[in-house]
Motif scaffolding. Structure first.
Motif, PDB file in Angstrom:
ATOM      1  N   GLN A   1       4.792 -27.197 -47.186  1.00  0.00           N
ATOM      2  CA  GLN A   1       6.044 -26.521 -46.832  1.00  0.00           C
ATOM      3  C   GLN A   1       6.503 -26.904 -45.426  1.00  0.00           C
ATOM      4  O   GLN A   1       7.686 -27.204 -45.194  1.00  0.00           O
ATOM      5  CB  GLN A   1       5.874 -25.010 -46.918  1.00  0.00           C
ATOM      6  N   ALA A   2       5.579 -26.887 -44.470  1.00  0.00           N
ATOM      7  CA  ALA A   2       5.926 -27.247 -43.091  1.00  0.00           C
ATOM      8  C   ALA A   2       6.406 -28.699 -43.010  1.00  0.00           C
ATOM      9  O   ALA A   2       7.367 -29.004 -42.296  1.00  0.00           O
ATOM     10  CB  ALA A   2       4.713 -27.048 -42.184  1.00  0.00           C
ATOM     11  N   PHE A   3       5.759 -29.600 -43.756  1.00  0.00           N
ATOM     12  CA  PHE A   3       6.144 -31.013 -43.744  1.00  0.00           C
ATOM     13  C   PHE A   3       7.547 -31.192 -44.313  1.00  0.00           C
ATOM     14  O   PHE A   3       8.372 -31.938 -43.751  1.00  0.00           O
ATOM     15  CB  PHE A   3       5.143 -31.840 -44.544  1.00  0.00           C
ATOM     16  N   ILE A   4       7.840 -30.515 -45.435  1.00  0.00           N
ATOM     17  CA  ILE A   4       9.173 -30.614 -46.037  1.00  0.00           C
ATOM     18  C   ILE A   4      10.234 -30.073 -45.081  1.00  0.00           C
ATOM     19  O   ILE A   4      11.304 -30.676 -44.899  1.00  0.00           O
ATOM     20  CB  ILE A   4       9.216 -29.861 -47.381  1.00  0.00           C
ATOM     21  N   ALA A   5       9.951 -28.926 -44.461  1.00  0.00           N
ATOM     22  CA  ALA A   5      10.906 -28.327 -43.527  1.00  0.00           C
ATOM     23  C   ALA A   5      11.162 -29.247 -42.333  1.00  0.00           C
ATOM     24  O   ALA A   5      12.290 -29.333 -41.831  1.00  0.00           O
ATOM     25  CB  ALA A   5      10.382 -26.977 -43.045  1.00  0.00           C
ATOM     26  N   TRP A   6      10.131 -29.942 -41.906  1.00  0.00           N
ATOM     27  CA  TRP A   6      10.240 -30.859 -40.761  1.00  0.00           C
ATOM     28  C   TRP A   6      11.100 -32.075 -41.129  1.00  0.00           C
ATOM     29  O   TRP A   6      11.961 -32.508 -40.363  1.00  0.00           O
ATOM     30  CB  TRP A   6       8.848 -31.304 -40.336  1.00  0.00           C
ATOM     31  N   GLN A   7      10.864 -32.609 -42.325  1.00  0.00           N
ATOM     32  CA  GLN A   7      11.550 -33.829 -42.738  1.00  0.00           C
ATOM     33  C   GLN A   7      12.925 -33.572 -43.353  1.00  0.00           C
ATOM     34  O   GLN A   7      13.765 -34.481 -43.401  1.00  0.00           O
ATOM     35  CB  GLN A   7      10.678 -34.592 -43.745  1.00  0.00           C
ATOM     36  N   VAL A   8      13.151 -32.352 -43.849  1.00  0.00           N
ATOM     37  CA  VAL A   8      14.435 -32.015 -44.472  1.00  0.00           C
ATOM     38  C   VAL A   8      15.014 -30.805 -43.736  1.00  0.00           C
ATOM     39  O   VAL A   8      14.888 -29.666 -44.185  1.00  0.00           O
ATOM     40  CB  VAL A   8      14.257 -31.691 -45.980  1.00  0.00           C
ATOM     41  N   PRO A   9      15.657 -31.011 -42.589  1.00  0.00           N
ATOM     42  CA  PRO A   9      16.104 -29.895 -41.760  1.00  0.00           C
ATOM     43  C   PRO A   9      17.229 -29.064 -42.353  1.00  0.00           C
ATOM     44  O   PRO A   9      17.360 -27.885 -42.030  1.00  0.00           O
ATOM     45  CB  PRO A   9      16.554 -30.589 -40.458  1.00  0.00           C
ATOM     46  N   ASP A  10      18.070 -29.679 -43.205  1.00  0.00           N
ATOM     47  CA  ASP A  10      19.141 -28.903 -43.828  1.00  0.00           C
ATOM     48  C   ASP A  10      18.541 -27.876 -44.775  1.00  0.00           C
ATOM     49  O   ASP A  10      17.801 -28.226 -45.698  1.00  0.00           O
ATOM     50  CB  ASP A  10      20.074 -29.833 -44.603  1.00  0.00           C
TER      51      ASP A  10
END
Length: 513
Positions: free
Chosen positions: A202-211
């Motif tokens: 989840q943290a990785f996705i949030a980091w890479q996909v900021p929108d």
């Protein structure tokens, strides 16, 4: 075998003892259950990044100092946000931080009510079907939520997704029912690694996909694959037996044996029973009533609710607080998730060697002490404050895991999922309150941590009121559940196997097949 010859009765645990925890069948289960846990962990805390706080200012420089106050009888009407594609900016939530934190609270309220539906559903239609249904529902509603045109529609979809799209309850019950008593703890702990993996993903996705909208779409899309579990996963043989569907249970056990290339004697399967004292002939309400009319079980229910309120309150509260620590918020969140990993294996070792009750009390007390002490540390000792925070979170994850295990062992099979879900549902009072804790920080920055600590200490004291279940098989009836923790008659001619000085059977658990 002649018709007059009696077939010896066989308990399911006696059959499951023949299967190694790392055989091909259970190895596949670890992967499937772990993936379900990972998705649950990611979905439950999605609002931390989807509805994250972003800085903002009034476009009128007159309000530079007092941006949310009244100046000369007027207020700011137009805002500039640090991230214009953020949740706060799109729904214009400046000076309304309570609306942002309300997302997490609404999610927990919905989850509390949803468990009252999901738990009985799992006991009625089975663990596998309930897992698939809730998993796919969560994926669909999560994606639809990302297209919300306004704040109100987002909140409605957040409620529906959390209430009817959470698969954790049925998959957990399947997790503990598919193995024998001796392997219950290690199998659950190993599958539970999925929780930590889900947090990191989840943290990785949030980091890479900021929108935030794209973040939700990427996060929830894999849940649509839950339909494959209809073909990849088997139903719980324990649940099938309590429903009188012995042939289906036997067929699954034969499949397990074939997959692991072992032989289970036919006479053993012919005698397979689960004595429910007629509970199968009663409706759900009648069985639930029989549970609550037992003073012993009702007292346990109250204690379990206290455990759940504390576990959800402290865990979610500390997880939310992790993104406010110094440094990269995504890395901090991932680290907090990874901190849970050693806790899982510590829990496995402790529960296999030192029973259930005392370890749970100790983790509640240690976690409470670290949370209470953290606000009183000198401000210049940032490293010590962060260390105490991480230890407090470690203890919180440990007593949450013990609560999951302990609760499922205190109630009979026919209502186990329902009682587990009910305790978890009422326990969501804690996760309802947790997202609002940051609003107390302006009063005193240490107030949230102090409240977390006091709550943990109270839960530790309540644990003295329940019996230990370390040496007992899962109870099938109310009578068996009431007998938990009571001294059993000594075996004649055979000493109890694997008992250490503390009387724990599981100390000599073998990792080899």
């Amino acid at each position: 075998m002649s018709s007059d010859e009696k077939v010896p009765k066989t308990q399911l645990d006696d059959v499951l003892k023949q299967f190694g925890m790392f055989g091909r069948y259970h190895s596949k289960l670890i992967l499937l259950i772990g993936l379900a846990y990972a998705s649950n962990a990611a979905f439950c805390a999605n609002y931390i990044f989807a509805a994250e706080h972003v800085e903002y200012r009034c476009k009128d420089e007159t309000f530079a100092i007092n941006k949310c106050g009244v100046i000369n009888g007027s207020r700011c009407t137009e805002w500039v946000y640090e991230k214009e594609d953020s949740f706060m900016a799109e729904y214009d939530l400046a000076c309304q931080d309570w609306k942002r934190t309300l997302v997490g609270t609404i999610r927990s309220v919905a989850y509390m009510f949803g468990l009252l539906f999901v738990g009985p559903l799992s006991d009625r239609i089975g663990r596998k079907k309930a897992l698939v249904l809730t998993g796919m529902t969560g994926g669909v509603l999560g994606i639809v939520k990302s297209f919300s045109p306004n704040y109100a529609s987002y909140m409605v979809l957040e409620f529906l997704e959390s209430a009817f799209g959470d698969s954790c309850s049925p998959v957990y019950i399947l997790n503990v029912e598919i193995v024998t008593t001796k392997k219950r703890v290690p199998f659950y702990v190993i599958c539970g690694i999925g929780y930590a993996i889900g947090g990191v993903i989840q943290a990785f996705i949030a980091w890479q996909v900021p929108d935030w909208r794209n973040f939700l779409r990427v996060l929830y899309a894999p849940a649509l694959l839950f339909f494959l579990y209809l073909y990849l996963l088997d139903e719980s043989p324990r649940w099938l037996l309590t429903k009188g569907r012995k042939n289906e249970a036997v067929a699954i056990i034969k499949k397990m044996a074939k997959t692991n290339k072992i032989t289970v004697e036919e006479k053993t399967l012919d005698g397979l029973v689960r004595d429910t004292d007629g509970d199968n002939d009663l409706g759900f309400r009648s069985v639930l009533k029989s549970t609550f009319t037992s003073i012993t079980l009702f007292k346990r229910f109250i204690v379990c609710v206290i455990w759940w309120i504390t576990s959800t309150f402290v865990n979610y509260g500390l997880t939310i607080a992790s993104v406010t620590l110094q440094g990269n918020r995504y890395l901090n969140f991932a680290i907090v998730s990874v901190v849970d990993l050693p806790g899982y294996f510590m829990v496995m070792y402790i529960l296999m060697n030192y029973r259930r009750k005392i370890p749970l009390i100790i983790t509640f007390f240690i976690g409470g002490a670290f949370c209470v002490g953290q606000p009183f540390l000198p401000l210049y000792l940032a490293w010590l404050s962060i260390t105490m925070f991480m230890i407090g979170k470690l203890m919180a994850s440990m007593f949450f895991m013990m609560t999951y295990m302990y609760t499922s062992e205190l109630f009979p099979t026919y209502t186990r999922n329902s009682m587990h879900a009910l305790c978890s549902s009422l326990g969501r009072i804690g996760s309802i309150a947790a997202p609002q804790m940051p609003l107390l920080a302006p009063i005193w920055t240490g107030l949230p941590a102090l409240i977390f600590g006091i709550t943990s200490l109270v839960a530790g004291l309540a644990t003295f009121l329940v019996p230990d279940t370390a040496n007992d098989a899962l109870p099938d009836t109310v009578k068996e559940a009431e007998a938990l923790g009571k001294e059993k008659p000594k075996a004649i001619g055979n000493a109890p196997e694997n008992l250490d000085k503390s009387g724990v059977r599981n100390r000599s658990f073998e990792w080899t097949e």
